[in-house]
Design a protein around this motif. Structure first.
Motif, PDB file in Angstrom:
ATOM      1  N   LEU A 258      -5.755  13.074   7.004  1.00 37.83           N
ATOM      2  CA  LEU A 258      -4.987  11.858   6.746  1.00 37.83           C
ATOM      3  C   LEU A 258      -5.466  10.704   7.605  1.00 37.83           C
ATOM      4  O   LEU A 258      -5.332   9.540   7.215  1.00 37.83           O
TER       5      LEU A 258
ATOM      6  N   ALA B 249       0.821  -1.218   0.000  1.00 36.06           N
ATOM      7  CA  ALA B 249       0.000   0.000   0.000  1.00 36.06           C
ATOM      8  C   ALA B 249       0.853   1.266   0.000  1.00 36.06           C
ATOM      9  O   ALA B 249       0.471   2.274  -0.604  1.00 36.06           O
ATOM     10  N   THR B 250       1.996   1.217   0.666  1.00 40.07           N
ATOM     11  CA  THR B 250       2.771   2.449   0.860  1.00 40.07           C
ATOM     12  C   THR B 250       3.918   2.596  -0.139  1.00 40.07           C
ATOM     13  O   THR B 250       4.716   3.530  -0.024  1.00 40.07           O
ATOM     14  N   ALA B 251       3.999   1.697  -1.109  1.00 42.63           N
ATOM     15  CA  ALA B 251       5.065   1.777  -2.120  1.00 42.63           C
ATOM     16  C   ALA B 251       4.939   3.067  -2.927  1.00 42.63           C
ATOM     17  O   ALA B 251       3.862   3.675  -2.983  1.00 42.63           O
ATOM     18  N   ALA B 252       6.040   3.493  -3.571  1.00 44.38           N
ATOM     19  CA  ALA B 252       5.969   4.645  -4.475  1.00 44.38           C
ATOM     20  C   ALA B 252       4.956   4.348  -5.564  1.00 44.38           C
ATOM     21  O   ALA B 252       4.827   3.195  -5.976  1.00 44.38           O
ATOM     22  N   PRO B 253       4.162   5.321  -6.037  1.00 46.17           N
ATOM     23  CA  PRO B 253       4.216   6.743  -5.706  1.00 46.17           C
ATOM     24  C   PRO B 253       3.216   7.187  -4.626  1.00 46.17           C
ATOM     25  O   PRO B 253       2.582   8.223  -4.776  1.00 46.17           O
ATOM     26  N   ALA B 254       3.098   6.419  -3.537  1.00 44.48           N
ATOM     27  CA  ALA B 254       2.143   6.826  -2.485  1.00 44.48           C
ATOM     28  C   ALA B 254       2.542   8.171  -1.881  1.00 44.48           C
ATOM     29  O   ALA B 254       3.726   8.428  -1.678  1.00 44.48           O
ATOM     30  N   PRO B 255       1.575   9.024  -1.564  1.00 45.51           N
ATOM     31  CA  PRO B 255       1.890  10.294  -0.904  1.00 45.51           C
ATOM     32  C   PRO B 255       2.561  10.003   0.440  1.00 45.51           C
ATOM     33  O   PRO B 255       2.025   9.228   1.243  1.00 45.51           O
ATOM     34  N   PRO B 256       3.738  10.591   0.698  1.00 49.80           N
ATOM     35  CA  PRO B 256       4.530  10.207   1.883  1.00 49.80           C
ATOM     36  C   PRO B 256       3.791  10.324   3.216  1.00 49.80           C
ATOM     37  O   PRO B 256       3.893   9.426   4.055  1.00 49.80           O
ATOM     38  N   GLN B 257       3.015  11.412   3.425  1.00 48.53           N
ATOM     39  CA  GLN B 257       2.345  11.576   4.713  1.00 48.53           C
ATOM     40  C   GLN B 257       1.292  10.488   4.942  1.00 48.53           C
ATOM     41  O   GLN B 257       1.162   9.965   6.051  1.00 48.53           O
ATOM     42  N   LEU B 258       0.546  10.165   3.904  1.00 50.08           N
ATOM     43  CA  LEU B 258      -0.453   9.094   4.037  1.00 50.08           C
ATOM     44  C   LEU B 258       0.235   7.761   4.326  1.00 50.08           C
ATOM     45  O   LEU B 258      -0.237   6.980   5.159  1.00 50.08           O
ATOM     46  N   ALA B 259       1.356   7.528   3.655  1.00 52.70           N
ATOM     47  CA  ALA B 259       2.111   6.289   3.896  1.00 52.70           C
ATOM     48  C   ALA B 259       2.561   6.218   5.362  1.00 52.70           C
ATOM     49  O   ALA B 259       2.429   5.172   6.007  1.00 52.70           O
TER      50      ALA B 259
END
Lengths: 291, 291
Positions: free
Chosen positions: B105, B18-28
C-alpha cells in the motif's frame, strides 16, 4: 504511418526525453527496459484504432494519448512485478525490471513512467487545450483512485475483494481510457460514453482470454509463469464458469463491445478489427473460436 | 484566506477526490496518512508566497500548483521510506506509511499521489489553458527525469554520485518548481528564470539547514532518526565544510535567493519573509543566526 510504427516512434520520443543527459544511467536503462521489452501494445493500438475510426484529425494528440496509456501500463507492470507484489523474476520472457536493475530502480522507474505518461499529454496542451485537458483527466481517472489501476491493485490488500470493482479498476479502466482517449483525441468527446463501454467490455474480454490462457497452461505463448491468479486466491473466469463457460462469456463480451461501437466514419472496419484481434489473443488449443 | 489554511483546504479537496467511494479503504487511509501527518508545507507555502508577490490574480491556479507540489513531495517521502530505500519506520514522529499499512500500500499510495498531483493541475486546464500547461510541465520536470526527484533519488544507485546534480535533482528541483509555479500561476511566466534561481538557492539552503540539524543531532526537533545522510556515505554540507563553514554557506545561499527575487508588487515583503523563514528552520543550538 502504420499504427505499430506510430506507437513505437511516439514511445521512443517520450523515453528519449526522459532518459536524456544528465539522467542517471542505470535509471535510464531501467526505464528503457520497462518500455521496450516486447509488449504487445494492445492498449495504444486500440487507442489509435478508435482515433482512426473517428477521423484522426489531430494525429499528434492520438499519438500522445496512446503513449501516455502505454507508459502507464508499463509503470504498472514494473511495480506489479516488485518483490512485495508478484515477486516476478521474468516478464515477457525477459528479466523483470527489479530482477535486472534492483528494487530501488524498479520503484523509481515506475514513478518516472507515471510522470512522463502525463507529461506527454501536458506537452500537447498549447496546441489543443480543450482536448488535452480531457485526455489528461481521462488518463488520471484510469490510473489513480478511486477508479483506476492503483485502486484495482490495492483491492488485493483488502480482506474482501469486490470482484467486479476489482477487475474494472485493475484492467477495465485502462482499456476504457484507451477507447475514450482515442475518441477525444479525434474530437469525438460527445460519444465518450459509448466508447467507454467498448473499452470496458474489451478489457474484460482480454481478462477472460488471459484466464483461459492461464488455465490451458500456455506458458510458452505467454512468456510468464502461469497459474499466478489462482495463487492469489482470486476468482477468475475459468474457476468461476469452467472452460466452456468462460469461452461463452468471452464471446458475449466481444459481441457487446462490437454492438457498443457508435456510428462513425470507420465503425464497420473497427468492428471487424475487434473480432480479428480477439481471435488473435485466444490460445491455439482453444481453437481460436471467439469470432 | 490565510496561506496555511488555503493549503490544507486545497490538499483536503484533492485527497477527498482520490479517496471517495469506491476507493479501497486501506489505500484511502494510507494516502490520507501520507498527506496529513504534520508536514511543514514548506514548498506549497513558498509557492503561494511567490504567487502573492506576483499579484495572485488566479488564486485557484496557485492553490492547484501548491497542492500538486506538496502531493509530489508526500509521494517521494512515502517511496523514500520504503524498505528498499531508507527503511524508515517513522516519519515526523509517526509511523511511516509502509510501517502502518505495509509495503504494497505504500508503493500504491505513492503512485496514486503522483497521479493526483498532476490531476489537480489537469483540472485547471479548461479555465486557464496556457498557464495550466506550463504548470504541468514545470511539475513534471521537477519530479521525473532527467532533472527531477526520481532522477535525484536514482543517483544513489550509481557507483559515482555527481554531488551538485544529485542535490539539485533530489531537493532543488521541487523548490524551483514551487517558485516558478507560483509565478506562472500569477501570470509572471516571463520572470520564470529569476524565480527558478530563487527556488534553487532556497532548496539548497534547506538542504544545508537539514545537514546542520542532522549534525547537531536535534532528533527531537526533527521527528526522524538523525545521521541518515552520513550513513549513505554521501557528502553533506557539514562533513564537507564543517559546522561554521556550513553556516556561512547557508547565509550566502539565502542572500543569493533574496538578491534573485525579481521586481514585483510584493518583492520587499517576500525578501523579508525568506529571511524570517530561514531563521525558523535553523536548529536552536546554532543560535538561529541565519538572518
Amino acid at each position: 504511418m502504420e499504427p505499430s510504427k506510430r506507437i513505437e516512434s511516439a514511445l521512443e520520443a517520450a523515453v528519449a526525453r526522459a532518459t536524456a543527459a544528465p539522467a542517471p544511467p542505470q535509471l535510464a536503462h531501467a526505464v528503457r527496459h520497462a518500455v521496450f521489452a516486447g509488449g504487445a501494445r494492445v492498449r495504444p493500438r486500440l487507442c489509435l484504432t478508435v482515433a482512426a475510426a473517428c477521423g484522426d484529425d489531430h494525429p499528434e494528440l492520438a499519438d500522445a494519448a496512446a503513449t501516455a496509456i502505454e507508459l502507464m501500463h508499463c509503470a504498472s507492470l514494473v511495480h506489479d512485478d516488485l518483490p512485495c507484489f508478484d515477486d516476478a523474476a521474468t516478464r515477457r520472457g525477459q528479466p523483470s525490471v527489479h530482477a535486472a536493475y534492483g528494487e530501488r530502480l524498479a520503484v523509481l522507474a515506475g514513478d518516472a513512467l507515471i510522470v512522463h505518461a502525463l507529461e506527454t499529454l501536458a506537452l500537447t496542451v498549447p496546441q489543443a487545450p480543450q482536448r488535452a485537458g480531457a485526455l489528461l483527466t481521462t488518463v488520471t481517472r484510469a490510473t489513480g483512485m478511486p477508479y483506476g489501476i492503483t485502486a484495482g491493485q490495492a483491492w488485493e490488500s483488502e480482506p474482501e475483494i469486490p470482484v467486479a470493482e476489482y477487475h474494472q479498476a485493475k484492467t477495465g479502466s485502462l482499456f476504457a481510457a484507451a477507447t475514450v482517449a482515442g475518441a477525444i483525441a479525434a474530437g469525438a468527446e460527445d460519444q465518450a460514453d459509448r466508447w467507454r463501454i467498448v473499452g470496458e467490455r474489451l478489457g474484460e474480454a482480454y481478462q477472460v482470454a488471459d484466464d483461459l490462457r492461464d488455465a490451458v497452461g500456455a506458458e510458452d505463448e505467454l512468456g510468464k509463469p502461469t497459474g499466478q491468479d489462482s495463487s492469489h486466491g482470486l476468482a477468475n473466469a475459468v474457476s468461476e464458469h469452467g472452460l466452456q463457460g468462460a469461452k461463452e462469456r468471452l464471446d458475449r463480451l466481444v459481441q457487446e463491445a462490437v454492438d457498443a461501437v457508435p456510428e462513425c466514419a470507420g465503425a464497420e472496419q473497427l468492428r471487424a478489427g475487434i473480432l480479428q484481434e480477439m481471435e488473435r489473443v485466444l490460445p491455439e488449443s482453444l481453437g481460436r473460436s471467439a469470432a
